[in-house]
Design a protein around this motif. Structure first.
Motif, PDB file in Angstrom:
ATOM      1  N   GLY A  43      50.832  34.774  44.857  1.00 33.67           N
ATOM      2  CA  GLY A  43      50.677  34.377  46.247  1.00 33.67           C
ATOM      3  C   GLY A  43      51.102  35.501  47.177  1.00 33.67           C
ATOM      4  O   GLY A  43      52.127  36.154  46.963  1.00 33.67           O
ATOM      5  N   GLY A  44      50.319  35.730  48.225  1.00 35.34           N
ATOM      6  CA  GLY A  44      50.578  36.830  49.145  1.00 35.34           C
ATOM      7  C   GLY A  44      49.824  38.097  48.801  1.00 35.34           C
ATOM      8  O   GLY A  44      49.843  39.046  49.579  1.00 35.34           O
ATOM      9  N   ALA A  45      49.158  38.128  47.644  1.00 38.57           N
ATOM     10  CA  ALA A  45      48.393  39.313  47.251  1.00 38.57           C
ATOM     11  C   ALA A  45      47.077  39.362  48.022  1.00 38.57           C
ATOM     12  O   ALA A  45      46.678  38.401  48.683  1.00 38.57           O
ATOM     13  CB  ALA A  45      48.131  39.293  45.749  1.00 38.57           C
ATOM     14  N   ARG A  46      46.397  40.487  47.912  1.00 46.53           N
ATOM     15  CA  ARG A  46      45.117  40.652  48.610  1.00 46.53           C
ATOM     16  C   ARG A  46      44.173  41.499  47.769  1.00 46.53           C
ATOM     17  O   ARG A  46      44.602  42.258  46.891  1.00 46.53           O
ATOM     18  CB  ARG A  46      45.323  41.330  49.968  1.00 46.53           C
ATOM     19  CG  ARG A  46      46.005  42.682  49.861  1.00 46.53           C
ATOM     20  CD  ARG A  46      46.147  43.356  51.194  1.00 46.53           C
ATOM     21  NE  ARG A  46      46.995  44.539  51.113  1.00 46.53           N
ATOM     22  CZ  ARG A  46      47.126  45.430  52.090  1.00 46.53           C
ATOM     23  NH1 ARG A  46      46.458  45.286  53.218  1.00 46.53           N
ATOM     24  NH2 ARG A  46      47.920  46.476  51.950  1.00 46.53           N
ATOM     25  N   ALA A  47      42.897  41.365  48.061  1.00 49.95           N
ATOM     26  CA  ALA A  47      41.866  42.210  47.451  1.00 49.95           C
ATOM     27  C   ALA A  47      41.071  42.819  48.596  1.00 49.95           C
ATOM     28  O   ALA A  47      39.965  42.391  48.909  1.00 49.95           O
ATOM     29  CB  ALA A  47      40.967  41.398  46.525  1.00 49.95           C
ATOM     30  N   ALA A  48      41.669  43.801  49.257  1.00 43.79           N
ATOM     31  CA  ALA A  48      41.053  44.416  50.429  1.00 43.79           C
ATOM     32  C   ALA A  48      40.225  45.620  50.022  1.00 43.79           C
ATOM     33  O   ALA A  48      40.445  46.226  48.969  1.00 43.79           O
ATOM     34  CB  ALA A  48      42.131  44.832  51.428  1.00 43.79           C
ATOM     35  N   SER A  49      39.257  45.951  50.861  1.00 46.05           N
ATOM     36  CA  SER A  49      38.439  47.150  50.697  1.00 46.05           C
ATOM     37  C   SER A  49      37.847  47.239  49.292  1.00 46.05           C
ATOM     38  O   SER A  49      37.041  46.409  48.901  1.00 46.05           O
ATOM     39  CB  SER A  49      39.295  48.380  51.030  1.00 46.05           C
ATOM     40  OG  SER A  49      38.495  49.522  51.140  1.00 46.05           O
ATOM     41  N   ALA A  50      38.244  48.226  48.490  1.00 41.75           N
ATOM     42  CA  ALA A  50      37.685  48.392  47.144  1.00 41.75           C
ATOM     43  C   ALA A  50      37.978  47.195  46.258  1.00 41.75           C
ATOM     44  O   ALA A  50      37.216  46.898  45.328  1.00 41.75           O
ATOM     45  CB  ALA A  50      38.244  49.658  46.499  1.00 41.75           C
ATOM     46  N   GLY A  51      39.071  46.472  46.529  1.00 48.22           N
ATOM     47  CA  GLY A  51      39.373  45.278  45.756  1.00 48.22           C
ATOM     48  C   GLY A  51      38.315  44.196  45.904  1.00 48.22           C
ATOM     49  O   GLY A  51      38.044  43.439  44.961  1.00 48.22           O
ATOM     50  N   THR A  52      37.689  44.112  47.081  1.00 53.90           N
ATOM     51  CA  THR A  52      36.617  43.144  47.290  1.00 53.90           C
ATOM     52  C   THR A  52      35.408  43.488  46.416  1.00 53.90           C
ATOM     53  O   THR A  52      34.781  42.600  45.827  1.00 53.90           O
ATOM     54  CB  THR A  52      36.212  43.117  48.774  1.00 53.90           C
ATOM     55  OG1 THR A  52      37.361  42.788  49.569  1.00 53.90           O
ATOM     56  CG2 THR A  52      35.119  42.102  49.027  1.00 53.90           C
ATOM     57  N   TYR A  53      35.081  44.758  46.318  1.00 53.49           N
ATOM     58  CA  TYR A  53      33.970  45.175  45.447  1.00 53.49           C
ATOM     59  C   TYR A  53      34.268  44.810  43.994  1.00 53.49           C
ATOM     60  O   TYR A  53      33.395  44.314  43.276  1.00 53.49           O
ATOM     61  CB  TYR A  53      33.750  46.676  45.556  1.00 53.49           C
ATOM     62  CG  TYR A  53      33.104  47.133  46.843  1.00 53.49           C
ATOM     63  CD1 TYR A  53      31.740  47.385  46.914  1.00 53.49           C
ATOM     64  CD2 TYR A  53      33.865  47.322  47.983  1.00 53.49           C
ATOM     65  CE1 TYR A  53      31.155  47.825  48.083  1.00 53.49           C
ATOM     66  CE2 TYR A  53      33.293  47.763  49.170  1.00 53.49           C
ATOM     67  CZ  TYR A  53      31.932  48.011  49.214  1.00 53.49           C
ATOM     68  OH  TYR A  53      31.362  48.432  50.382  1.00 53.49           O
ATOM     69  N   LEU A  54      35.487  45.071  43.530  1.00 54.59           N
ATOM     70  CA  LEU A  54      35.842  44.753  42.149  1.00 54.59           C
ATOM     71  C   LEU A  54      35.762  43.256  41.895  1.00 54.59           C
ATOM     72  O   LEU A  54      35.329  42.813  40.826  1.00 54.59           O
ATOM     73  CB  LEU A  54      37.255  45.271  41.853  1.00 54.59           C
ATOM     74  CG  LEU A  54      37.409  46.795  41.791  1.00 54.59           C
ATOM     75  CD1 LEU A  54      38.881  47.170  41.697  1.00 54.59           C
ATOM     76  CD2 LEU A  54      36.637  47.360  40.607  1.00 54.59           C
ATOM     77  N   LEU A  55      36.164  42.472  42.871  1.00 53.95           N
ATOM     78  CA  LEU A  55      36.106  41.016  42.718  1.00 53.95           C
ATOM     79  C   LEU A  55      34.658  40.552  42.611  1.00 53.95           C
ATOM     80  O   LEU A  55      34.322  39.692  41.785  1.00 53.95           O
ATOM     81  CB  LEU A  55      36.803  40.354  43.904  1.00 53.95           C
ATOM     82  CG  LEU A  55      37.362  38.951  43.692  1.00 53.95           C
ATOM     83  CD1 LEU A  55      38.414  38.960  42.584  1.00 53.95           C
ATOM     84  CD2 LEU A  55      37.977  38.422  44.976  1.00 53.95           C
ATOM     85  N   TYR A  56      33.780  41.115  43.433  1.00 54.95           N
ATOM     86  CA  TYR A  56      32.366  40.749  43.370  1.00 54.95           C
ATOM     87  C   TYR A  56      31.707  41.221  42.080  1.00 54.95           C
ATOM     88  O   TYR A  56      30.766  40.597  41.592  1.00 54.95           O
ATOM     89  CB  TYR A  56      31.620  41.335  44.575  1.00 54.95           C
ATOM     90  CG  TYR A  56      31.445  40.360  45.713  1.00 54.95           C
ATOM     91  CD1 TYR A  56      30.308  39.560  45.795  1.00 54.95           C
ATOM     92  CD2 TYR A  56      32.415  40.214  46.698  1.00 54.95           C
ATOM     93  CE1 TYR A  56      30.142  38.660  46.829  1.00 54.95           C
ATOM     94  CE2 TYR A  56      32.269  39.318  47.736  1.00 54.95           C
ATOM     95  CZ  TYR A  56      31.129  38.539  47.795  1.00 54.95           C
ATOM     96  OH  TYR A  56      30.969  37.633  48.818  1.00 54.95           O
ATOM     97  N   ALA A  57      32.175  42.339  41.515  1.00 56.54           N
ATOM     98  CA  ALA A  57      31.553  42.876  40.303  1.00 56.54           C
ATOM     99  C   ALA A  57      32.031  42.176  39.040  1.00 56.54           C
ATOM    100  O   ALA A  57      31.385  42.292  37.996  1.00 56.54           O
ATOM    101  CB  ALA A  57      31.849  44.367  40.191  1.00 56.54           C
ATOM    102  N   SER A  58      33.147  41.461  39.102  1.00 55.25           N
ATOM    103  CA  SER A  58      33.717  40.857  37.900  1.00 55.25           C
ATOM    104  C   SER A  58      32.869  39.677  37.424  1.00 55.25           C
ATOM    105  O   SER A  58      32.163  39.039  38.202  1.00 55.25           O
ATOM    106  CB  SER A  58      35.148  40.395  38.181  1.00 55.25           C
ATOM    107  OG  SER A  58      35.158  39.409  39.190  1.00 55.25           O
ATOM    108  N   HIS A  59      32.969  39.399  36.126  1.00 56.76           N
ATOM    109  CA  HIS A  59      32.232  38.267  35.565  1.00 56.76           C
ATOM    110  C   HIS A  59      32.797  36.937  36.043  1.00 56.76           C
ATOM    111  O   HIS A  59      32.061  35.955  36.167  1.00 56.76           O
ATOM    112  CB  HIS A  59      32.270  38.340  34.036  1.00 56.76           C
ATOM    113  CG  HIS A  59      31.708  39.617  33.495  1.00 56.76           C
ATOM    114  ND1 HIS A  59      32.489  40.697  33.145  1.00 56.76           N
ATOM    115  CD2 HIS A  59      30.418  40.004  33.262  1.00 56.76           C
ATOM    116  CE1 HIS A  59      31.721  41.680  32.701  1.00 56.76           C
ATOM    117  NE2 HIS A  59      30.457  41.286  32.759  1.00 56.76           N
ATOM    118  N   VAL A  60      34.101  36.912  36.284  1.00 50.84           N
ATOM    119  CA  VAL A  60      34.753  35.733  36.852  1.00 50.84           C
ATOM    120  C   VAL A  60      35.641  36.215  37.992  1.00 50.84           C
ATOM    121  O   VAL A  60      36.519  37.056  37.784  1.00 50.84           O
ATOM    122  CB  VAL A  60      35.602  34.981  35.803  1.00 50.84           C
ATOM    123  CG1 VAL A  60      36.321  33.805  36.467  1.00 50.84           C
ATOM    124  CG2 VAL A  60      34.746  34.508  34.652  1.00 50.84           C
ATOM    125  N   ALA A  61      35.410  35.680  39.200  1.00 52.92           N
ATOM    126  CA  ALA A  61      36.220  36.034  40.368  1.00 52.92           C
ATOM    127  C   ALA A  61      37.143  34.872  40.683  1.00 52.92           C
ATOM    128  O   ALA A  61      36.682  33.753  40.931  1.00 52.92           O
ATOM    129  CB  ALA A  61      35.328  36.350  41.566  1.00 52.92           C
TER     130      ALA A  61
END
Length: 494
Positions: free
Chosen positions: A106-124
């Motif tokens: 809790g409190g973590a983020r997926a900003a900037s490049a993290g958003t791309y990695l989240l979209y590219a993953s098989h499970v987000a």
């Protein structure tokens, strides 16, 4: 008796060998089953860079070699390098093992490049009280003309919402339900509408459109919200974890790892060679934490550390060249300089900034070797500071301004000390050469007026005097003409 005994022994031997083989086969099958029923858990905490990419790629190789069922990456990142991010995504898309990116705790983020990695993953997946977004590409040195951060090319009343997202120059936004809700209207509009930001220059538009196409392709591959992905790039919008689940940006909202594995059990994911149904209900978690190699790479490739290593290396070589044979400064300097060059090879270095730093350091050293009353030194400090600010070309990997200021102050203090030392040396009397003889005392060796001889520093010198001198009289040197000194009697001497 003997024949029956040998037969029984053969039977016992064959039974023993059979049991051993069956036991070994069972153990091998158990180990293989255990290897297939594991989930490799990795941790990605901090900016994405060369060390992160190396760690992720080694984790994928380890998972494939161990026949792991799933790789889970717990992520908390402000973003990072585009090159490192693309290397990770390429490896993930070609991986034989499905990868789940999980934004936690809790409190973590997926900003900037993290958003791309989240979209590219098989499970987000995301944990409660986390957020993602702010995927606008940003470069240091662009000022107000950064892609997506300039003023809209069309008037604001035709679709641009200037206040949305609370965006600052670093590309990160203050996420909130109201902000994200306001921006979704423009995000889901057709791409031809004039309200969408496209950059002010051709280069900005090129970078922005490339980033948009990249994240949309990742979203379409896994059936996620491509319109919001585009808005995250163009407008730097953000979403909370619950909003992301509702808008089909992520697949799962999980409270912890066990909850994540339970929810994705039986889920179909898109792999490189087709679809795959996950069986994660009874997976054993195996952790692969960053090792010494990853930590060392992370330290070396930190911009502040690489910058400091370059300074130490430069001055170490200067001290070694000015005092040949010292060895210690030269050894430390060459090691630090090589480590800095390795770091600069993998970091997004602005070579104009690096050249300005080297020129500035050269001018500062030149001031010490060839005093110019501060002109070279001041020019060197100015070039050094400007080059240091320009050195890194990424928003999350810039050099700390206090570090730049501190090193500049140290260099200025060293230059000032050298100047004061040179001024003090100029005021001192000469210690060597013919000039050192002026004012020294000598003893007359014979009576003469005009030309004769005196003893000076234990040596016999030709002397000239306008007044008569007697043997043994003490005189003072007032001038030198080749190998002849001009002397005059000391006041009160006999």
């Amino acid at each position: 008796m003997s024949t029956g005994s040998h037969a029984r022994r053969r039977v016992i031997l064959w039974l023993s060998l059979t049991c051993l083989l069956l036991g070994a086969l069972a153990a091998w099958q158990s180990q293989a089953q255990q290897a297939r029923d594991t989930a490799l858990v990795m941790t990605l905490d901090g900016a994405i860079g060369p060390a992160t990419s190396d760690y992720f790629l080694r984790g994928l190789d380890l998972a494939e070699e161990g026949d792991a069922e799933l790789v889970v990456v717990q992520m908390d990142t402000p973003g990072g390098l585009d090159a490192a991010m693309r290397d990770m995504i390429s490896a993930m898309l070609a991986s034989e093992v499905p990868v789940a990116f999980y934004v936690s705790p809790g409190g973590a983020r997926a900003a900037s490049a993290g958003t791309y990695l989240l979209y590219a993953s098989h499970v987000a997946a995301m944990a409660p009280a986390t957020h993602l977004g702010s995927a606008t590409p940003v470069q240091i040195g662009g000022g107000g003309g950064l892609p997506g951060l300039g003023e809209p090319e069309e008037p604001a009343d035709e679709g641009g919402d200037e206040a949305s997202g609370g965006k600052d120059q670093t590309g990160e936004t203050a996420s909130g339900e109201g902000a994200s809700g306001q921006q979704d209207a423009s995000a889901e509009a057709p791409s031809g509408e004039p309200g969408k930001r496209r950059g002010e220059t051709a280069m900005e538009r090129k970078v922005l459109e490339d980033a948009v196409a990249y994240i949309r392709s990742l979203a379409e591959r896994h059936g996620r919200n491509a319109d919001w992905a585009e808005a995250a790039v163009r407008e730097a919008v953000n979403l909370t974890a619950r909003e992301a689940l509702e808008r089909n940006v992520i697949d799962v909202l999980a409270s912890d790892l066990d909850d994540l594995l339970t929810q994705i059990d039986g889920r179909e994911v898109v792999m490189a060679d087709g679809t795959l149904t996950l069986a994660t209900g009874e997976l054993v978690i195996e952790r692969f934490d960053p090792d010494w190699r990853t930590r060392l790479l992370a330290v070396i490739t930190d911009p502040n550390v690489a910058y400091f290593l370059m300074i130490i290396g430069f001055y170490g070589l200067i001290f070694e060249l000015s005092n040949p044979g010292s060895l210690v400064p030269g050894t430390i300097g060459i090691i630090c300089l090589l480590l800095a060059l390795f770091a600069f090879q993998v970091l997004p270095v602005n070579y104009a900034g690096l050249a300005l730093i080297l020129v500035g350091l050269g001018l500062i050293v030149g001031e010490a070797l060839m005093p110019s009353f501060g002109i070279l030194g001041m020019g060197g400090i100015v070039a050094f500071v400007i080059g240091s600010v320009m050195l890194m070309d990424a928003d999350t990997l810039n050099i700390s301004l206090p570090l730049i200021g501190g090193i500049a102050l140290v260099a200025a203090g060293l230059m000032l000390w050298v100047m004061t030392r040179f001024i003090g040396l100029r005021r001192r009397p000469a210690r060597t050469g013919q000039e050192e003889l002026l004012g020294n005392e000598a003893q007359v060796l014979e009576d003469f007026q005009g030309e004769g001889h005196v003893r000076l520093h234990g040596e016999r010198w030709n002397a000239r005097s306008r007044r008569p001198l007697s043997r043994g009289q003490v005189v003072r040197v007032v001038d030198i003409d080749g190998l002849t000194v001009e002397v005059e009697p000391e006041d009160g001497s006999s």
